[in-house]
Design a protein around this motif. Structure first.
Motif, short mmCIF file in Angstrom:
data_model
loop_
_atom_site.label_atom_id
_atom_site.label_comp_id
_atom_site.label_asym_id
_atom_site.label_seq_id
_atom_site.Cartn_x
_atom_site.Cartn_y
_atom_site.Cartn_z
N ALA A 1 18.30 -64.18 -5.04
CA ALA A 1 18.41 -65.54 -5.57
C ALA A 1 17.16 -65.88 -6.38
CB ALA A 1 18.58 -66.52 -4.42
N ARG B 1 16.67 -67.41 0.59
CA ARG B 1 16.66 -68.56 1.50
C ARG B 1 15.82 -68.34 2.76
NH1 ARG B 1 22.32 -69.45 2.74
NH2 ARG B 1 21.95 -67.77 4.21
N THR C 1 13.26 -71.29 -12.46
CA THR C 1 14.44 -70.46 -12.23
C THR C 1 15.24 -70.28 -13.51
OG1 THR C 1 15.76 -72.35 -11.51
CG2 THR C 1 14.67 -71.10 -9.79
N GLY D 1 16.85 -61.93 -11.41
CA GLY D 1 16.90 -62.57 -10.10
C GLY D 1 15.50 -62.77 -9.54
N ASP E 1 22.91 -68.89 -9.95
CA ASP E 1 22.28 -68.96 -8.64
C ASP E 1 22.69 -70.20 -7.87
OD1 ASP E 1 20.02 -67.30 -10.23
OD2 ASP E 1 20.26 -66.74 -8.14
N THR E 2 22.94 -70.01 -6.61
CA THR E 2 23.24 -71.12 -5.73
C THR E 2 21.95 -71.53 -5.03
OG1 THR E 2 25.35 -70.06 -5.32
CG2 THR E 2 24.72 -71.83 -3.82
N ALA F 1 20.51 -69.76 -1.61
CA ALA F 1 21.20 -68.49 -1.44
C ALA F 1 20.22 -67.39 -1.07
CB ALA F 1 21.92 -68.12 -2.73
N GLN G 1 21.75 -63.21 -5.62
CA GLN G 1 22.17 -63.83 -6.87
C GLN G 1 23.71 -63.92 -6.96
OE1 GLN G 1 21.22 -61.54 -10.48
NE2 GLN G 1 20.11 -63.30 -11.30
#
Lengths: 388, 388
Positions: free
Chosen positions: A54, A59, A250, A259, B2-3, B6, B9
Motif C-alpha cells: 500500500a 496498515r 502517496t 507502491g 490504493d485503499t 490497506a 496495493q
C-alpha cells in the motif's frame, strides 16, 4: 564517505579513534531479533509481504506507529497522518520535492545536520541560516528575517530543524521557543520540517513535546526514522503530516508505480513493534548510549577541562567549543597526530561561516573504554595545539 | 489504486476477473526461500547487514549482479557501473532528477508504461511521444522530431522506453532499430533510459541484446529490478550507467546522508543470488508465466477470435486490438457487466490520443484456469458490444 566496492559506509582508519561518525555501536544492532521478526512477518503475511505494498505503507506498521509512537511526547497522530519512508533523509528529499521550487530560500537551523544541506541544494534551494543565540533559533529575529526576504520577493516555503537532541549540538529548543516558532510559521505560511530522529534516545527523562504536537495541522511535517532506534541499514522511517500532505506523497508518480517504498521491511518492523521487541530494544540501547555519553563526558572533564561542553539529554552528539585561539581547523592535524578525529563545527552552518571554534563529537559508535581513550587523546591534542 | 488502511496495493473486486493488474501471481512469490536468505544474510554479515550501507549498494550484491546478470543478453557491466535502487520506478525518479530540468521535453515511447508519465511530470517535464509504426519507435522520424524540437529551442535530455517485452505491448524493438536508436541518441546527445524490467522473463528463447549492450558508454542508462523476478515488495533494483553517472547518483545528498538505499534487503538478495536460489526461482517462474501467457492466448483464440493480438516472447502483457467500431472505452462497461476488466490502451500514450481501439491484458496475476475464464468473458463482452 564511501569506498568503492565496500559493504558498509563506515571506513575504519587504523590508529584513529574516530568521534566523527554518527553511526550506531555495532554490538547494539539487533541481528538475532531482526532475523526472528523477518521470519515471523513472512510466516504471518505470506505472499502479501512480498507483493506491491500500500502506497502510504502497510496498515500493520501504520497502526503500530499511531498507537505506540503517536502518543506522549511524540504527539498524537492519526493513521491517515503517516507515510512510511526509506528513513529521515529520504523523507526530507520527498518533502523538499513537494515544497521547494528551484531558487526558493530554505531556512535552516544554525548549526544543524550538515547532510541536510546537499539534499536541499539538490532541489536548487538557497539555504539561509536562521538567527540563533545560545538557546537555539530566535523566533523574533527569524520573523524579521522572513519579512526582509518577503520584501526582496523571495519565496520561503520551509524551515529545516532538529529541535530535539539536535545533530550536532545535542541541544533541545526550549518550550517557549517551540511555541513561538510554530506560531510564527503558521502566520508566515512557512512549513517547519521537524527532523525528530533522536527523540526516542532520551537519557534524563522524557524528551520535550514535538513541534508536531504543538502546532495546528498543516504547519509542521515531522520526519521519523528507525535508523537510531533499530538499524539504519533497514532504510525505514516515516513522515507525520496532515492528511492532505500525506495524499500528495502517496500521489507521487514513483509511489503510484512502485507502491509503498519499503513494504517487506515495513511489515517486519510491524512484527518487531507489536511483539514488544521494539520497546525492549530501545530501552536497552537507551541505557547503553547514555553510558557512552557519560563516559565521553567524564573523560573530557578529566582530560580536556578547557573544552566548553553542554550536556545533552539525549541523542548521539556533544558539541564542544575549543579554547581560543585553537580552532577546529588548526586542531585537526594535531588531533590526527594524536590519533583522534571529529567533525569540524563549520560544516554544520549553511554558509560555512560559523562554528570555527567548535567540533561535533559523536559518542554513538564506540564503547565507553574507547570513548575515554578518545577524550584523553583529544585533551592532549588541545594542550599541544595551545602550546604552539 | 490504493485503499487507505490497506496492507497491499492490489484491491480485489468481487465478481471481476481482473486483467488490469501488472502484479505477480501470489503463489509464485518465494516466501520460504526469501525467509531463509534473510536468516543466512544476517548470520553471515551480522551487524554489517544492519548499519549504514555503501552508497552504490553493498559489494556482495554488486559483484553478483556484475557476474550473473551482466553477461549474455544483459550486456557486460563493471561493478562501478551499478547503483542499487528501490526498484525501476525509483531508478527512473533518480535518473530524471539528474537529467531533467523543469520545462524540458522528455521523449517517451508510444505506447509505453503509463506510470512512468506521472514520475516524469513530477519533474515538470513535457512528455512527447516518439513517432512509431507497427515495429515500435521509428528512428529516422525520431531524428526529425529532435531537429524540430531543437529548432524550437527545446532541451530534450532523455528518451524513456521499455524496448524488451514492453509494457504494455509485450513487443521487442527489432535489432536494427536498436542499433539505429542508440546511434541517433549518441549523435543527438540524448540519454536513452532503457527500462529493462521484463528481460529475465523470456519464454521463447533469449531476449534481444539490451540497448545498454549496443551503445557506447554514456548513451544508455538501464533500469533493472527484482520486482518481476523475485518480489516487488522488496523494492530492490539497480541502475546500469557509466562510472560518471553512477558517481552523480552516489553524490546525491540523500544518498550521502543515508547510505545505500536498501542495504539490508540488498545483502539478502546477494545471498539469494549466490546461493543459486535466484537462478532456480527465475527458471521456475519463467515456466509458470509462459504457461499463463499460453492459457490466455489459447482462451482468446477460442473465445475472442476477432481480437488482433501479437504473441509476446516474454513479459507479463498482451496488447489486444479490438474489432472496430468497438473501443476500449465503449467496451469497458460491457466487460464489467461480463465480469472482466483490463487497462484501456489510451492510458499508455502520453497525449492520451492513441490506443483508443486497444487494451492491455495482463496474464501475470492469475492462474491458467482463471485466464481462460477471463478470455471467455472478454470474448462474450466483445460479441455483446458489437451486437449493439
Amino acid at each position: 564517505m564511501d569506498t568503492p566496492g565496500a559493504v558498509i559506509q563506515y571506513v575504519p582508519r587504523p590508529g584513529i579513534v574516530d568521534l566523527g561518525w554518527g553511526h550506531p555501536l555495532p554490538a547494539l544492532l539487533p541481528v538475532e531479533e531482526w532475523s526472528a521478526a523477518g521470519r515471523t512477518a513472512l510466516r504471518e503475511h505470506g505472499w502479501q509481504a512480498l507483493t506491491y505494498g500500500a502506497a502510504p505503507g502497510p496498515r500493520p506498521l501504520i497502526e503500530w506507529l499511531a498507537d505506540h509512537l503517536g502518543d506522549g511526547d511524540h504527539g498524537s497522530t492519526r493513521t491517515s497522518e503517516i507515510f512510511v519512508t526509506n528513513g529521515a533523509s529520504h523523507g526530507l528529499a520527498l518533502v523538499a520535492d513537494l515544497l521547494v521550487d528551484p531558487g526558493d530560500v530554505v531556512l535552516v537551523d544554525s548549526p544543524t545536520y550538515h547532510l541536510a544541506f546537499p539534499t536541499l541544494r539538490d532541489r536548487r534551494a538557497e539555504l539561509v541560516g536562521v538567527p540563533t543565540d545560545g538557546q537555539g533559533v530566535h523566533p523574533a529575529r527569524t520573523a524579521e528575517l522572513l519579512e526582509r526576504l518577503a520584501r526582496d520577493g523571495r519565496r520561503v516555503p520551509m524551515l529545516y530543524i532538529v529541535p530535539t537532541f539536535a545533530n550536532p549540538t545535542g541541544r533541545c529548543l526550549p518550550h517557549e521557543r517551540r511555541v513561538e516558532l510554530v506560531g510564527l510559521a503558521r502566520r508566515a505560511g512557512l512549513t517547519i520540517v521537524e527532523d525528530d530522529t533522536y527523540r526516542e534516545l532520551a537519557y534524563d527523562g522524557p524528551a520535550p513535546p514535538s513541534l508536531w504536537s504543538l502546532a495546528e495541522r498543516g504547519t509542521v511535517v515531522r520526519l521519523g526514522t528507525f535508523a537510531k532506534t533499530v538499524a539504519p541499514g533497514l532504510r525505514l522511517g516515516w513522515i507525520n503530516a496532515d492528511d492532505g500532505f500525506v495524499r500528495r506523497l502517496t500521489g507521487l508518480g514513483y509511489i503510484h508505480s512502485g507502491g509503498g517504498v519499503n513494504h517487506t521491511t515495513a511489515l517486519t518492523m510491524a512484527t518487531f513493534g507489536t511483539s514488544g521487541a521494539y520497546r525492549r530494544h530501545v530501552a536497552a540501547v537507551r541505557g547503553h548510549y547514555a553510558a557512552q555519553r557519560d563516559a565521553l563526558l567524564a573523560g573530557l572533564r578529566t582530560s580536556a577541562p578547557d573544552l566548553r561542553i553542554s550536556v545533552p539529554g539525549g541523542g548521539w552528539f556533544l558539541w564542544a567549543e575549543l579554547p581560543p585561539p585553537v580552532t577546529a581547523r588548526s586542531l585537526a592535524p594535531v588531533a590526527e597526530a594524536h590519533g583522534v578525529a571529529y567533525v569540524e563545527g563549520r560544516r554544520f552552518f549553511a554558509d560555512g561561516a560559523g562554528g570555527g571554534g567548535a567540533v561535533r563529537l559523536s559518542f554513538s559508535m564506540l564503547p565507553p573504554g574507547e570513548l575515554q581513550e578518545a577524550a584523553a587523546r583529544l585533551g592532549a591534542a588541545v594542550d599541544s595545539a595551545r602550546a604552539r
